[in-house]
Design a protein around this motif. Structure first.
Motif, PDB file in Angstrom:
ATOM      1  N   LEU B  95       0.680  -1.179   0.156  1.00 46.58           N
ATOM      2  CA  LEU B  95      -0.414   0.195  -0.293  1.00 46.58           C
ATOM      3  C   LEU B  95       0.742   1.116  -0.058  1.00 46.58           C
ATOM      4  O   LEU B  95       1.383   1.215   0.600  1.00 46.58           O
ATOM      5  N   HIS B  96       0.489   2.541  -1.059  1.00 48.69           N
ATOM      6  CA  HIS B  96       1.779   3.374  -0.935  1.00 48.69           C
ATOM      7  C   HIS B  96       0.315   4.193  -0.177  1.00 48.69           C
ATOM      8  O   HIS B  96      -0.597   4.665  -1.219  1.00 48.69           O
ATOM      9  N   LYS B  97       1.229   4.630   0.807  1.00 47.30           N
ATOM     10  CA  LYS B  97      -0.268   6.161   0.836  1.00 47.30           C
ATOM     11  C   LYS B  97       0.600   7.073   0.577  1.00 47.30           C
ATOM     12  O   LYS B  97       1.831   7.586   0.961  1.00 47.30           O
ATOM     13  N   GLY B  98      -0.345   8.326   0.604  1.00 42.66           N
ATOM     14  CA  GLY B  98      -0.181   9.581  -0.080  1.00 42.66           C
ATOM     15  C   GLY B  98       0.481   9.759  -1.599  1.00 42.66           C
ATOM     16  O   GLY B  98       1.212  10.465  -1.561  1.00 42.66           O
ATOM     17  N   LEU B  99       0.519   8.708  -2.564  1.00 37.79           N
ATOM     18  CA  LEU B  99       1.185   8.834  -3.526  1.00 37.79           C
ATOM     19  C   LEU B  99      -0.054   8.287  -4.762  1.00 37.79           C
ATOM     20  O   LEU B  99      -0.500   7.735  -5.078  1.00 37.79           O
ATOM     21  N   ALA B 100       0.073   9.078  -5.845  1.00 39.16           N
ATOM     22  CA  ALA B 100      -0.927   9.465  -6.598  1.00 39.16           C
ATOM     23  C   ALA B 100      -0.807   8.746  -7.669  1.00 39.16           C
ATOM     24  O   ALA B 100       1.129   8.813  -8.194  1.00 39.16           O
ATOM     25  N   ILE B 101      -1.534   8.500  -8.727  1.00 44.74           N
ATOM     26  CA  ILE B 101      -1.056   7.304  -9.870  1.00 44.74           C
ATOM     27  C   ILE B 101      -1.077   8.845 -10.489  1.00 44.74           C
ATOM     28  O   ILE B 101      -2.107   9.598 -11.193  1.00 44.74           O
ATOM     29  N   ALA B 102      -0.004   8.940 -11.759  1.00 42.70           N
ATOM     30  CA  ALA B 102      -0.115  10.103 -12.767  1.00 42.70           C
ATOM     31  C   ALA B 102      -0.597  10.350 -13.573  1.00 42.70           C
ATOM     32  O   ALA B 102      -1.228  10.780 -14.330  1.00 42.70           O
ATOM     33  N   SER B 103       0.318   8.859 -14.280  1.00 46.57           N
ATOM     34  CA  SER B 103      -0.674   8.196 -15.469  1.00 46.57           C
ATOM     35  C   SER B 103      -0.306   7.220 -15.868  1.00 46.57           C
ATOM     36  O   SER B 103       0.057   6.476 -15.574  1.00 46.57           O
ATOM     37  N   ILE B 104      -1.233   6.682 -17.181  1.00 48.17           N
ATOM     38  CA  ILE B 104      -1.378   4.981 -17.553  1.00 48.17           C
ATOM     39  C   ILE B 104      -0.250   4.856 -18.932  1.00 48.17           C
ATOM     40  O   ILE B 104      -0.719   5.698 -19.120  1.00 48.17           O
ATOM     41  N   ASP B 105       0.668   3.883 -18.863  1.00 54.03           N
ATOM     42  CA  ASP B 105       0.600   3.044 -20.134  1.00 54.03           C
ATOM     43  C   ASP B 105       0.557   2.340 -20.757  1.00 54.03           C
ATOM     44  O   ASP B 105       0.536   0.936 -20.071  1.00 54.03           O
ATOM     45  N   THR B 112       3.148   5.797 -13.907  1.00 48.71           N
ATOM     46  CA  THR B 112       3.933   6.219 -13.477  1.00 48.71           C
ATOM     47  C   THR B 112       3.083   7.407 -12.222  1.00 48.71           C
ATOM     48  O   THR B 112       1.990   7.958 -12.249  1.00 48.71           O
ATOM     49  N   ASP B 113       4.093   6.472 -11.331  1.00 44.78           N
ATOM     50  CA  ASP B 113       2.839   7.573 -10.142  1.00 44.78           C
ATOM     51  C   ASP B 113       3.463   8.930  -9.795  1.00 44.78           C
ATOM     52  O   ASP B 113       4.345   8.916 -10.436  1.00 44.78           O
ATOM     53  N   ALA B 114       2.692   9.947  -9.296  1.00 44.41           N
ATOM     54  CA  ALA B 114       3.597  11.045  -8.639  1.00 44.41           C
ATOM     55  C   ALA B 114       4.878  11.029  -8.442  1.00 44.41           C
ATOM     56  O   ALA B 114       5.707  12.404  -8.830  1.00 44.41           O
TER      57      ALA B 114
END
Lengths: 110, 845
Positions: B95-105, B112-114
């Motif tokens: 679980l990555h807390k406080g980490l958003a996903i920026a984009s999907i390839d 790719t995470d933030a």
């Protein structure tokens, strides 16, 4: 289903019509009454009672009906048909509500 | 969009290696999905997944439904955690807390995470939930303006409430009311602003919304409906108030916007997935990319976006089954809402709008604050609204979902499961099923057994006798229907049903009962009255609503807010509708007197507005016939400039005082009948009455103003004034009855006021004075108004109190101040060929 072409026209906001009230939309010789029910539905009927042409927009709205101000005929708002022992119907116009904005389907003249 | 033949995990199931599952978002939907998935894996599902979750919120999964108890202080964050760190560890979830996903390839099947990290997946689940709407108002970016969505919002509210200031919640839906309740519990002064007329209007109808509003207001929260916010005011970057479209400013240290949610689709949109309102998914929860799934509030399935938890769980179970290599389809959810706001139980399901072919069954229990309404179509339940007691909600809901016919047992259906199968659809079955110790009359504590016993022992057959001997139904009267049913059960054919004519089919109560109850129970509005008196329709009918509106106007002149939609058109438009839909206008001419200046003004108005007919009325007035409705305010404006006020020729109220010329001109005149008539009219005008009231004053017994067939008449004689009443010259012809003889004009006015007020308080709606007097007895009227001087003075005092607020010229209010403008203006005028881009399509049947 009736295939008559229509155009959808913005006529105002739901909040412009009082709850259990009506407003008129004038289109040439035709007056269309827009009703707002207690459950916030909007219905549009030609503003002419099938009995003697009374302006339905001036009646009392109750449930999904309006009582004509002239002789107390009760007309269903969703289909324009007279209720009870009376027989007759008035033209019903489709409406749509998007985000509080009322669109009315009127016959496309072209 | 195509459902893959097998889910992406399934083709890998032949291999034993573990598949990579990435989940974006860690709300309730993915939480439930993982629980189910792990259970299936434990039970031997063929596919194994290594799970990685990216959560933009810096915490584990918690129960979002429980945010409100955190806000009220009933629970802490730790209490509402669904999965703690240990759970993730035990299930080997990263679980990555406080980490958003920026984009999907999508090509590379990676996200790719933030922070720039890239992570490959075999299957990706988007569960980004929804974003609360923010109204694009000036000042929306001020500090102290919040939404209500996650734990951070709750924390911000708790921080702001520390100094016990003013809070404004915009939006009277479920979330808004929960926020208001929470802030109220934190001792803020809370105002809820709602754009609609009904709170929680997506779940409730008008009567239920009214009860909810009462319950919320009883907690000290101010509720303002039909209000539109135009601006948020601030100082030094911090919010200080809310300005409404009517100019009102409400002070606010905290503003919470609770105006709906929209699916959070940004990351999906950026990846080029098909999106409408939400991320489009098929019945297998797959998006337009077969390796990417979506569940929860961010999706749109068969054109529906869901915001309640039950559908999210159903989606979660379908996806879990698929990921575990099984087959499952999501077919959409029927939703019901069972909610608890402010300690009020609510249940709603289906469609409860009125419609052709639909019928309603309403049950109200005023003492318990219960309102139940079932909407039926073709003998099937299609809508349910319940407030106060929701015990049978699921029983009704089950019938709704199964489209079960309720034709059998329909008479007792509304009473719920306890009365199910009440046999032969007998309306008394519910009462028959009550045990002898069941209380029938709450006021006097009378139980069913005692009524039955007394009826049998004393051989009673009428309601009056039962009232006299048991006291049941003798106080507030709301149990009258129940008592009558007990009598019908006990007596069978011998039961003499009471002769009281109900106001209308919405109630068994007669007019007198309703009026008495308005007074004794201090009922102040139509919705409150309908609930307290257990109306058996949701919103009344065209017969009862005008009557109730009048009774409330009469009883609470200063406080009651007139419900124009419950008035006949003439009283709404302040003119008389004619057969062609035009109106007639009658300006007031006090005592029938006029002048050249007034006549000139009338003539100008007639010319200016091309008014087709001008006629003298029987009440000595001038009637302008054929005025178009849109012209009414303009006509009134011009008449007002000449000093005219409304003649109330349309009102159930004081119409005219007709006079003769009396001692001014007449050689037989004994008194100043014209002057007295004018005085009376100036004193009485503007008053609302059960039906119209016409007066006349004659200067001598020759009676040229025809006072002896009026509702109230005054005949001047040498020794003073004979006051007469209860005449009629319409459908019925009736000479007046004498009221009394008095010596002075002051005494005439005093007696007339007292008589008017007695009629106002006792008359049934639409009952003229002559019918009222015949019903209660002419002597009774004389006793109240003439013989009892104290009572006369009290009646006059109440009349004067009412007149203080009633004597406002409705024409000036509409023509000059622009009140009720919507009544007179068309909503829109359309050219016959509309210029807008046209749409062509079939007209829906």
């Amino acid at each position: 289903m009736n295939e008559q072409p229509v155009q959808w026209v913005e006529v105002g906001r739901v909040s412009d019509i009082p709850v259990r009230g009506a407003r008129r939309v004038v289109r040439g010789e035709t007056v269309i009454a827009l009703f707002r029910t207690a459950s916030d539905r909007v219905h549009a009927l030609e503003d002419r009672c099938p009995h003697k042409g009374g302006p339905l927009s001036q009646g009392i709205v109750h449930g999904d009906c309006v009582t004509c101000p002239l002789h107390n005929w009760v007309i269903g708002l969703a289909d324009g048909r007279a209720l009870g022992a009376d027989e007759g119907a008035v033209r019903h116009y489709p409406t749509r509500i998007d985000d509080g904005l009322i669109r009315l389907a009127v016959p496309d003249p072209s | 969009m195509q459902l893959p033949d097998t889910p992406p995990g399934a083709d890998a199931s032949a291999r034993s290696d573990v598949q990579r599952l990435i989940i974006i978002g860690n709300g309730m939907a993915p939480g439930r999905m993982l629980e189910t998935l792990f259970e299936l894996v434990q039970d031997g599902a063929p596919v194994r997944w290594s799970v990685t979750i990216f959560n933009a919120e810096p915490r584990v999964n918690y129960n979002r439904l429980m945010l409100s108890p955190v806000l009220t202080g009933e629970k802490r964050y730790e209490d509402i955690v669904t999965h703690d760190d240990a759970w993730y560890e035990a299930n080997q979830v990263t679980l990555h807390k406080g980490l958003a996903i920026a984009s999907i390839d999508r090509q590379a099947r990676s996200v790719t995470d933030a922070e720039g990290g890239t992570h490959g997946y075999d299957a990706l689940v988007i569960a980004t939930g929804s974003t609360p709407n923010r109204l694009p108002l000036p000042g929306a970016d001020l500090d102290g303006v919040l939404v209500y969505r996650d734990l951070d919002d709750v924390q911000r509210m708790l921080d702001a409430s520390g100094d016990c200031g003013n809070a404004v919640v915009i939006g009277g839906g479920l979330l808004g009311l929960e926020a208001a309740d929470g802030l109220n519990a934190q001792r803020m002064r809370v105002t809820v602003l709602h754009h609609g007329a009904i709170l929680m209007d997506r779940q409730l109808d008008a009567p239920a919304g009214h009860l909810l509003q009462q319950a919320i207001e009883s907690r000290g929260i101010t509720v303002l409906t039909e209000r539109v916010t135009v601006e948020l005011l601030g100082e030094n970057g911090r919010v200080t108030g809310v300005e409404l479209s009517d100019g009102t400013v409400i002070p606010a240290d905290l503003v919470v916007m609770a105006v709906g949610i929209r699916p959070a689709t940004a990351v999906a949109a950026k990846a080029g997935l098909a999106i409408n309102r939400g991320i489009l998914v098929d019945d297998g929860m797959a998006t337009s990319d077969p390796h990417i799934f979506a569940i929860g509030e961010c999706v749109e399935h068969r054109e529906i976006c869901y915001g309640l938890v039950a559908p999210l769980y159903e989606m979660a179970n379908v996806l879990a089954t698929r990921l575990a290599g099984g087959q499952a389809n999501y077919a959409g959810s029927m939703t019901s809402a069972k909610l608890k706001v402010n300690g009020v139980d609510l249940f709603s399901a289906g469609d409860f709008a009125d419609g052709p072919g639909r019928e309603e069954i309403v049950l109200r229990d005023a003492s318990a604050g219960v309102y139940r309404r079932l909407v039926l179509e073709d003998d099937r339940i299609v809508g349910i609204v319940m407030i106060g007691d929701t015990t049978d909600g699921n029983w009704f809901y089950d019938k709704l979902k199964r489209e079960e016919s309720v034709e059998d047992g329909r008479e007792t259906l509304i009473f719920g499961q306890a009365f199910e199968g009440g046999g032969d659809a007998d309306p008394t079955a519910a009462v028959a099923a009550l045990p002898p110790e069941a209380e029938i009359c709450g006021c006097n504590g009378v139980c069913k057994g005692r009524i039955v016993d007394t009826i049998q022992r004393r051989e009673l057959t009428s309601l009056e006798e039962v009232r006299a001997h048991t006291k049941a139904s003798s106080s507030c009267g709301t149990c009258t229907g129940l008592v009558e049913q007990v009598m019908a059960l006990t007596l069978g054919d011998r039961f003499e049903r009471s002769a009281v004519t109900p106001v209308c089919p919405c109630t068994p109560l007669g007019h007198d009962d309703v009026r008495r109850l308005i007074r004794t129970r201090s009922l102040r509005s139509i919705p409150e009255l309908m609930q307290a008196l257990e109306w058996n329709s949701s919103c009344g009918c065209a017969k009862c609503r005008p009557a109730l509106n009048y009774y409330l106007v009469c009883e609470w002149p200063e406080d009651y807010s007139d419900d124009y939609q419950s008035r006949f058109i003439n009283e709404r438009a302040h003119a008389n509708i004619q057969k062609d839909g035009t109106y007639s206008v009658v300006p007031r001419m006090w005592g029938g007197m006029t002048s050249s200046q007034e006549l000139r003004a009338i003539a100008d108005v007639v010319d200016k507005f091309a008014i087709p007919s001008v006629k003298c009325t029987g009440g000595q007035r001038i009637d302008l016939l054929g005025v178009k409705k849109d012209d009414l305010p303009l006509v009134w404006h011009d008449l007002g400039k000449a000093g005219f006020v409304s003649g109330h020729a349309y009102a159930k109220g004081l119409r005219t005082v007709k006079t003769c010329v009396g001692t001014d001109w007449c050689r037989f005149g004994t008194q100043d009948s014209t002057g007295l008539g004018i005085q009376l009219e100036r004193y009485l005008w503007g008053s609302w009455t059960p039906a119209k009231v016409k007066l006349a004053v004659s200067g001598c017994p020759r009676n040229c103003s025809e006072a002896t067939c009026k509702d109230i008449g005054v005949l001047c004689v040498d020794s003073g004034y004979d006051i007469v009443f209860a005449g009629a010259a319409g459908l019925d012809i009736r000479g007046t009855e004498p009221l009394t003889h008095v010596a002075t004009e002051t005494a005439v006015i005093e007696h007339t006021a007292a008589l008017m007020q007695a009629y106002r308080e006792q008359g049934h709606y639409l009952e003229r004075i002559y019918k009222w007097a015949a019903r209660v007895g002419h002597d009774t009227v004389r006793a109240q108004v003439v013989d009892d001087a104290d009572n006369r003075a009290a009646l006059k005092a109440r009349f004067d109190r009412s007149q203080k607020v009633a004597q406002v010229d409705p024409w000036a209010a509409r023509a000059v101040q622009g009140e009720q403008r919507h009544e007179f203006e068309a909503l829109a005028t359309l050219p016959r060929q509309h210029a807008e881009p046209r749409r062509t399509g079939g007209v829906p049947a």
